[in-house]
Scaffold this active site. Structure first.
Site, PDB file in Angstrom:
ATOM      1  N   TYR A 181      12.295 -46.389 -24.963  1.00  0.00           N
ATOM      2  CA  TYR A 181      13.242 -45.356 -24.530  1.00  0.00           C
ATOM      3  C   TYR A 181      12.488 -44.030 -24.512  1.00  0.00           C
ATOM      4  CZ  TYR A 181      17.840 -43.197 -23.974  1.00  0.00           C
ATOM      5  OH  TYR A 181      18.910 -42.491 -23.497  1.00  0.00           O
TER       6      TYR A 181
ATOM      7  N   LYS B  91      29.202 -69.520 -15.441  1.00  0.00           N
ATOM      8  CA  LYS B  91      28.164 -69.484 -14.409  1.00  0.00           C
ATOM      9  C   LYS B  91      26.907 -68.807 -14.949  1.00  0.00           C
ATOM     10  CE  LYS B  91      27.819 -70.256  -9.856  1.00  0.00           C
ATOM     11  NZ  LYS B  91      28.495 -71.313  -9.099  1.00  0.00           N
TER      12      LYS B  91
END
Length: 450
Positions: A47, A102
């Site tokens: 970050y 899925k």
């Protein structure tokens, strides 16, 4: 040999377990780290301030996004919840368990990170705009459970839009068609028939069967030997209800004009009479297809009743009525011709070469590889396609798709067969091992006893 009562009880068991286990786990997928975190000081790399350097690199060289981020291994599973399984328009929240499922299969069988995105709109143009807006974050888009004819328009417009730079795939159309074709290729070998000679009955003319028909024609089936039937009867040029909406139902009108050389009229009984093959994606059964209709089919009949969650006819009823080979969309019956055999490997191959689209030829290459994998280890009447636990099928399927993408000039990368296989096999194996590791450490809690 199980009795009919035992077979019915077995068929109901997955739904009973699902109601018990979904609340227990409260979802099926989560986000976890893929980079090392030795201590919190590493966040200065991942970050701020360190992350600014790769940001500037991507700004200067947009293709570097595939190197600095997970974009190249991330797919959005996008649905509006208007055509979920055989349940119909149940809404985006109710469709979320399917989209999570899925995503789980994407990861476990394809090593692909998938994000379920259920949209609170039924407007096809809002869906299209949403996909265009989110594409910077994804390497591909999997459209799912969108009602017809809207699903055709959404897919076609996104695939042809010059502003869309990643592959868009509608699994209910293309994925289902791919696996049905794979199963049919091997079923025909068993019964000794060829695609160019067979008569095909289609029960239901929605997304799945329209796409299946397109691949069947590309594989040698003759238009005139196809008879298609929707809820109002056989399709033919005098179907005024379809002609009146031919702009909206362009695919169904094409079927009206090109199929049914014998000019047959009637309903499903007349559609199936004398057919060598029947492929059904229609109203969930049982009782949607009757045994006497199956008995009227040709000798060596092949029947794929694929409605979810319950096929149009139970497989044992179809066999008793004379079908030689029966396949459904369910994993708890023999011959699962379900798109779960297709999309994980197909997207693995697409992502590995950073393909810009997924062509019908790429889908056919996947179908042929699936059929080849099954044939190599042996096929018979109750085993015509690989099963999901034959996991090394998926890297082979990925390679076939990636090579075809390179051949057709839609891939950003050029890799050898060996490089592609090693890449796909490693990613899929790591995904499976990660799940097993988390289960062993009980970071994924054990399933509770019944």
């Amino acid at each position: 040999m199980l009795t009919k009562e035992e077979l019915l009880a077995k068929a109901k068991k997955p739904a009973e377990d699902a109601m018990r286990l979904h609340p227990f786990y409260q979802g099926k997928v989560q986000i976890t780290a893929k980079c090392a975190v030795r201590d919190v000081s590493d966040f200065s790399i991942w970050y701020t301030p360190g992350v600014a350097a790769p940001c500037r690199d991507i700004q200067a060289h947009p293709e570097k996004v595939f190197e600095h981020t997970n974009k190249g291994n991330t797919v959005a599973v996008v649905s509006d919840g208007t055509r979920v399984l055989g349940l119909g328009d149940i809404g985006p929240e109710a469709g979320l368990p399917v989209m999570e499922g899925k995503a789980l299969i994407f990861k476990y069988l394809g090593g692909v990170d998938a994000v379920p995105i259920c949209l609170n709109t039924k407007d096809p143009y809002a869906i299209i705009q949403t996909v265009k807006l989110i594409q910077p974050s994804f390497g591909g888009i999997n459209l799912e459970d969108i009602s017809q004819p809207k699903c055709f328009r959404v897919l076609d417009l996104l695939r042809s839009d010059p502003e869309v730079h990643i592959p868009v795939w509608h699994d209910d159309q293309q994925g289902t068609a791919t696996v049905v074709l794979a199963g049919l290729l091997n079923a025909l070998k068993i019964v000794g028939k060829k695609p160019e000679d067979i008569k095909v009955a289609l029960i239901g003319v929605g997304a799945a069967n329209v796409a299946t028909l397109r691949l069947l024609i590309a594989s040698g089936v003759k238009w005139g030997n196809v008879i298609a039937c929707d809820s109002k009867g056989i399709l033919h040029p005098e179907r005024e209800d379809i002609e009146a909406r031919r702009i909206e139902f362009v695919d169904k009108w094409r079927v009206c004009l090109n199929s049914n050389a014998g000019e047959r009229r009637g309903g499903p009984a007349e559609t199936m009479r004398g057919a060598d093959v029947c492929i059904a994606f229609s109203k969930p059964g049982p009782g949607t297809i009757l045994p006497e209709w199956v008995s009227s089919m040709a000798e060596g009949a092949i029947l794929f009743p694929c409605a979810n969650p319950i096929p149009e006819i139970w497989p044992w009823e179809a066999k008793e009525a004379g079908a030689r080979i029966v396949g459904t969309g369910r994993s708890d019956f023999p011959n699962q011709v379900n798109n779960s055999l297709g999309f994980p490997g197909i997207f693995r191959g697409v992502l590995d070469v950073r393909a810009r689209t997924i062509t019908d030829e790429m889908a056919i290459a996947a179908a042929e590889e699936l059929a080849r994998c099954a044939e190599e280890r042996g096929i018979h009447e109750e085993n015509i396609v690989p099963t999901m636990d034959e996991w090394k099928v998926f890297p082979r399927e990925a390679v076939a798709v990636a090579l075809k993408a390179q051949e057709q000039g839609v891939a950003r990368l050029s890799l050898s067969r060996e490089e592609l296989y090693d890449m796909a096999e490693t990613k899929i194996r790591q995904a499976r091992e990660m799940v097993q590791f988390l289960m062993e450490k009980e970071l994924i809690p054990p399933m509770p006893a019944e």
